[in-house]
Design a protein around this motif. Structure first.
Motif, PDB file in Angstrom:
ATOM      1  N   VAL A 286       1.052  -1.225  -0.069  1.00 48.85           N
ATOM      2  CA  VAL A 286      -0.007  -0.038  -0.025  1.00 48.85           C
ATOM      3  C   VAL A 286       0.785   1.215   0.003  1.00 48.85           C
ATOM      4  O   VAL A 286       1.402   1.520   1.178  1.00 48.85           O
ATOM      5  CB  VAL A 286      -1.118   0.199   1.188  1.00 48.85           C
ATOM      6  N   PRO A 287       0.869   1.963  -0.981  1.00 51.67           N
ATOM      7  CA  PRO A 287       1.714   3.194  -1.287  1.00 51.67           C
ATOM      8  C   PRO A 287       1.028   4.324  -0.461  1.00 51.67           C
ATOM      9  O   PRO A 287      -0.308   4.391  -0.288  1.00 51.67           O
ATOM     10  CB  PRO A 287       1.904   3.401  -2.705  1.00 51.67           C
ATOM     11  N   SER A 288       1.786   5.481  -0.086  1.00 50.64           N
ATOM     12  CA  SER A 288       1.138   6.678   0.379  1.00 50.64           C
ATOM     13  C   SER A 288       0.620   7.600  -0.783  1.00 50.64           C
ATOM     14  O   SER A 288       1.050   7.695  -1.697  1.00 50.64           O
ATOM     15  CB  SER A 288       2.310   7.445   1.064  1.00 50.64           C
ATOM     16  N   PRO A 289      -0.531   7.783  -0.695  1.00 49.36           N
ATOM     17  CA  PRO A 289      -1.450   8.659  -1.402  1.00 49.36           C
ATOM     18  C   PRO A 289      -0.950  10.180  -1.498  1.00 49.36           C
ATOM     19  O   PRO A 289      -1.187  11.055  -2.414  1.00 49.36           O
ATOM     20  CB  PRO A 289      -2.727   8.639  -1.084  1.00 49.36           C
ATOM     21  N   THR A 290      -0.028  10.816  -0.534  1.00 44.27           N
ATOM     22  CA  THR A 290       0.445  12.090  -0.592  1.00 44.27           C
ATOM     23  C   THR A 290       1.548  12.073   0.325  1.00 44.27           C
ATOM     24  O   THR A 290       2.116  11.195   0.986  1.00 44.27           O
ATOM     25  CB  THR A 290      -0.674  12.750   0.105  1.00 44.27           C
ATOM     26  N   THR A 291       2.253  13.130   0.483  1.00 41.60           N
ATOM     27  CA  THR A 291       3.505  13.655   1.159  1.00 41.60           C
ATOM     28  C   THR A 291       3.159  14.094   2.607  1.00 41.60           C
ATOM     29  O   THR A 291       2.106  15.081   2.503  1.00 41.60           O
ATOM     30  CB  THR A 291       4.448  14.409   0.269  1.00 41.60           C
ATOM     31  N   GLY A 292       3.798  13.635   3.288  1.00 38.36           N
ATOM     32  CA  GLY A 292       3.417  14.270   4.864  1.00 38.36           C
ATOM     33  C   GLY A 292       4.100  13.350   5.893  1.00 38.36           C
ATOM     34  O   GLY A 292       5.116  12.904   5.578  1.00 38.36           O
ATOM     35  N   LYS A 293       3.305  13.291   7.070  1.00 36.80           N
ATOM     36  CA  LYS A 293       3.890  12.386   8.011  1.00 36.80           C
ATOM     37  C   LYS A 293       2.365  11.447   8.563  1.00 36.80           C
ATOM     38  O   LYS A 293       1.688  11.706   8.627  1.00 36.80           O
ATOM     39  CB  LYS A 293       4.196  13.490   9.275  1.00 36.80           C
ATOM     40  N   LEU A 294       3.065  10.207   8.807  1.00 31.86           N
ATOM     41  CA  LEU A 294       2.282   9.249   9.158  1.00 31.86           C
ATOM     42  C   LEU A 294       1.441   9.721  10.339  1.00 31.86           C
ATOM     43  O   LEU A 294       2.315   9.843  11.494  1.00 31.86           O
ATOM     44  CB  LEU A 294       2.672   7.957   9.084  1.00 31.86           C
ATOM     45  N   GLY A 295       0.051   9.777  10.493  1.00 31.76           N
ATOM     46  CA  GLY A 295      -0.545  10.141  11.711  1.00 31.76           C
ATOM     47  C   GLY A 295      -0.680   8.824  12.659  1.00 31.76           C
ATOM     48  O   GLY A 295      -0.166   8.183  12.963  1.00 31.76           O
ATOM     49  N   ASP A 296      -2.281   8.595  12.273  1.00 30.77           N
ATOM     50  CA  ASP A 296      -2.616   7.397  13.531  1.00 30.77           C
ATOM     51  C   ASP A 296      -2.620   6.012  12.517  1.00 30.77           C
ATOM     52  O   ASP A 296      -3.181   6.047  11.267  1.00 30.77           O
ATOM     53  CB  ASP A 296      -4.079   7.648  13.813  1.00 30.77           C
ATOM     54  N   ILE A 297      -2.217   4.903  13.022  1.00 30.41           N
ATOM     55  CA  ILE A 297      -2.237   3.818  12.294  1.00 30.41           C
ATOM     56  C   ILE A 297      -3.625   3.135  12.864  1.00 30.41           C
ATOM     57  O   ILE A 297      -3.673   2.775  14.142  1.00 30.41           O
ATOM     58  CB  ILE A 297      -1.161   2.825  12.573  1.00 30.41           C
ATOM     59  N   VAL A 298      -4.525   3.015  12.082  1.00 31.44           N
ATOM     60  CA  VAL A 298      -5.821   2.421  12.638  1.00 31.44           C
ATOM     61  C   VAL A 298      -5.848   0.880  12.713  1.00 31.44           C
ATOM     62  O   VAL A 298      -6.577   0.228  13.500  1.00 31.44           O
ATOM     63  CB  VAL A 298      -7.159   2.957  11.508  1.00 31.44           C
ATOM     64  N   ALA A 299      -5.363   0.124  11.498  1.00 35.34           N
ATOM     65  CA  ALA A 299      -5.217  -1.226  11.509  1.00 35.34           C
ATOM     66  C   ALA A 299      -3.967  -1.832  11.830  1.00 35.34           C
ATOM     67  O   ALA A 299      -2.806  -1.649  10.927  1.00 35.34           O
ATOM     68  CB  ALA A 299      -5.718  -1.640  10.198  1.00 35.34           C
ATOM     69  N   ALA A 300      -3.537  -2.303  12.842  1.00 37.99           N
ATOM     70  CA  ALA A 300      -2.397  -2.829  13.315  1.00 37.99           C
ATOM     71  C   ALA A 300      -2.001  -3.901  12.405  1.00 37.99           C
ATOM     72  O   ALA A 300      -2.682  -4.612  11.847  1.00 37.99           O
ATOM     73  CB  ALA A 300      -2.164  -3.004  14.643  1.00 37.99           C
TER      74      ALA A 300
END
Length: 520
Positions: free
Chosen positions: A48-62
């Motif tokens: 699963v690639p990142s759809p945008t540039t930024g910082k990873l916030g919450d991980i909902v599915a561990a």
């Protein structure tokens, strides 16, 4: 503004996946298209690639959680906003919070509580059943630690804790049906969470103090395993010490347990480990239950219902014939070494069957068509799915425009797709868009079967084992290598005459391979 990271389309007939590995953690900077995590289905591995540039916030599915298509995996905050997020500042705040400042911080921390909500259940899914709680009220939980498991009509969903703290309330008990976005529980977070168990006694204090241990121990012994793995090990009676974990810090994943079950030595290990870890008193023979009644999960109930619905929706009928494999076996025996030397691939039977089906589909195009509402969609191309067995299960990669391929090109494609399937490297696109399917149960010893249609396709050919049988040839009884063929088709679009004609054309082409060369 945050961006949501969701489960991508997993492919035809695939409705769920397991989060295998997260390559990033909350707060990490990410670039557009940078890989965030890896999902595993029963057929392939999906990154699963990142759809945008930024910082990873919450991980909902561990890691270890089962998610449905379009389920929320994580959120990404813009780089400009991410710098002001709390995770990086919280350590500093905790250092400033000296014992004499507890009263001042209590207003902001000790009273804080976080609701645990039903996660996104997927398209058209409006409710779920709480099947198992992994924690009880008063237990200390870490962020992203699994709290409970929900079952829907399509998938099982594990619910992680949205924050670190203490489970202070369970709103939905096991067996209860909850709607999408309903409240499941309440987590008391912050300093209040640490002090909450203290009111219930020293036992709670010990539990609170011991909680950080798993995250600091990377030996794998104290690392909490995926709940789905724990559940499967409990069901199969497997000692966790006999399973090698491949998750982070040696965490045991569901796939690790499945591999252990498939291992020939595993049953002996499990049988030897069970008495040592869970001693049981001898049970009198008269008391041993001769039956065991287990309630079907909602997922299993849905699978059963949909299989029946599929049979009810399509008028599935199967017609049979048999083919004398003498000529193909002789042709293959004569040219297989020269074929392999020139083309670098072995000459198998599948290329002959594929070619024969392409010829038959031209004559009976409705077998290569599909129903769309009140329309019949005829395909002027042939994309054939070739079923392949893998350690993870049966997959059906599609060979596109196979009607325009040579024998060598077909064999190369089958070999390449088969290898990628066994290695778990097939993409979803490689298993979609088929117009017809060939399934070879003969490799497992099947003598005759009725294959099931793969909607929206209207036909599937079943191959079976080659068996020497006495046949009458020119008035004489001779021993011939024979194979039963089965064509299952949708009688709504394919008439009996068309189905029989298709199978006869396949039989004629296989018994006289020269017809394939002359397009007859």
């Amino acid at each position: 503004m945050t961006t949501e990271v969701r489960v991508p389309t997993l492919g035809e007939s695939v409705t769920e996946a397991t989060v295998a590995t997260w390559f990033k953690k909350p707060g990490d900077p990410v670039a557009v298209d940078e890989m965030l995590c890896e999902l595993e289905t029963d057929k392939v591995t999906v990154e699963v690639p990142s759809p945008t540039t930024g910082k990873l916030g919450d991980i909902v599915a561990a890691e270890g959680e089962t998610v449905g298509v379009d389920a929320l995996l994580a959120t990404i905050a813009p780089a400009t906003e991410a710098g002001s997020e709390q995770p990086e500042e919280r350590p500093a705040e905790s250092k400033k919070s000296a014992p004499d400042e507890d009263e001042e911080d209590a207003d902001s921390d000790s009273g804080a509580s976080v609701d645990v909500m039903v996660p996104t259940l997927g398209e058209s899914v409006s409710e779920a059943t709480v099947s198992t709680w992994f924690k009880k009220v008063g237990d200390t939980v870490a962020q992203d630690e699994m709290l409970c498991e929900l079952e829907t009509d399509k998938v099982s969903v594990e619910v992680p804790s949205p924050a670190a703290g203490t489970l202070s309330e369970i709103v939905a008990d096991e067996g209860e049906t909850v709607e999408a976005s309903a409240k499941l529980a309440v987590i008391s977070s912050g300093d209040g969470a640490k002090s909450a168990p203290a009111k219930s006694g020293a036992k709670s204090d010990a539990k609170t103090e011991a909680a950080p241990a798993p995250s600091s121990d990377t030996s794998g012994k104290d690392v909490e395993n995926a709940p789905s793995a724990e559940k499967l090990m409990a069901e199969k009676g497997i000692d966790p010490a006999t399973v090698k974990g491949t998750g982070r810090d040696g965490r045991i994943m569901k796939e690790d347990v499945q591999k252990a079950i498939a291992s020939p030595s595993q049953p002996k290990t499990s049988e030897a480990a069970e008495p040592a870890s869970t001693p049981r008193a001898p049970v009198p023979a008269d008391d041993v239950a001769r039956e065991e009644r287990v309630k079907m999960t909602r997922l299993r109930q849905t699978i059963a219902r949909r299989l029946k619905d599929a049979q009810n929706a399509a008028a599935i009928l199967t017609t049979y014939n048999e083919v004398d494999m003498t000529e193909i076996m002789a042709l293959r025996g004569e040219y297989k070494e020269l074929f392999e030397k020139k083309h670098g691939v072995k000459l198998g039977f599948m290329s002959f069957f594929t070619k024969a089906c392409c010829h038959a589909l031209r004559e009976v195009p409705e077998v290569n068509a599909e129903i769309d509402g009140t329309d019949i969609v005829y395909k002027n191309f042939v994309h054939i799915g070739i079923a392949a067995g893998t350690p993870q299960g049966l997959v059906v990669p599609v060979i596109r425009d196979v009607d325009a391929m040579s024998f060598a090109e077909i064999e190369k494609s089958i070999a390449e797709k088969g290898k990628r399937a066994r290695d778990g490297k097939l993409s979803m696109a490689e298993m979609q868009g088929g117009t017809f399917t060939i399934s070879n149960g003969g490799v497992y010893g099947s003598l005759m079967s009725s294959p099931i249609l793969n909607p929206p396709q209207s036909g599937i050919l079943g191959m079976h084992k080659i068996q020497d049988r006495p046949m009458v040839v020119n008035g004489e009884i001779k021993i011939r290598p024979m194979m039963y063929l089965a064509l299952s088709y949708d009688h709504r679009i394919v008439d009996g005459k068309g189905a029989v004609t298709f199978l006869v054309r396949v039989k004629e082409a296989l018994e006289d391979p020269r017809r394939l060369l002359m397009d007859l």
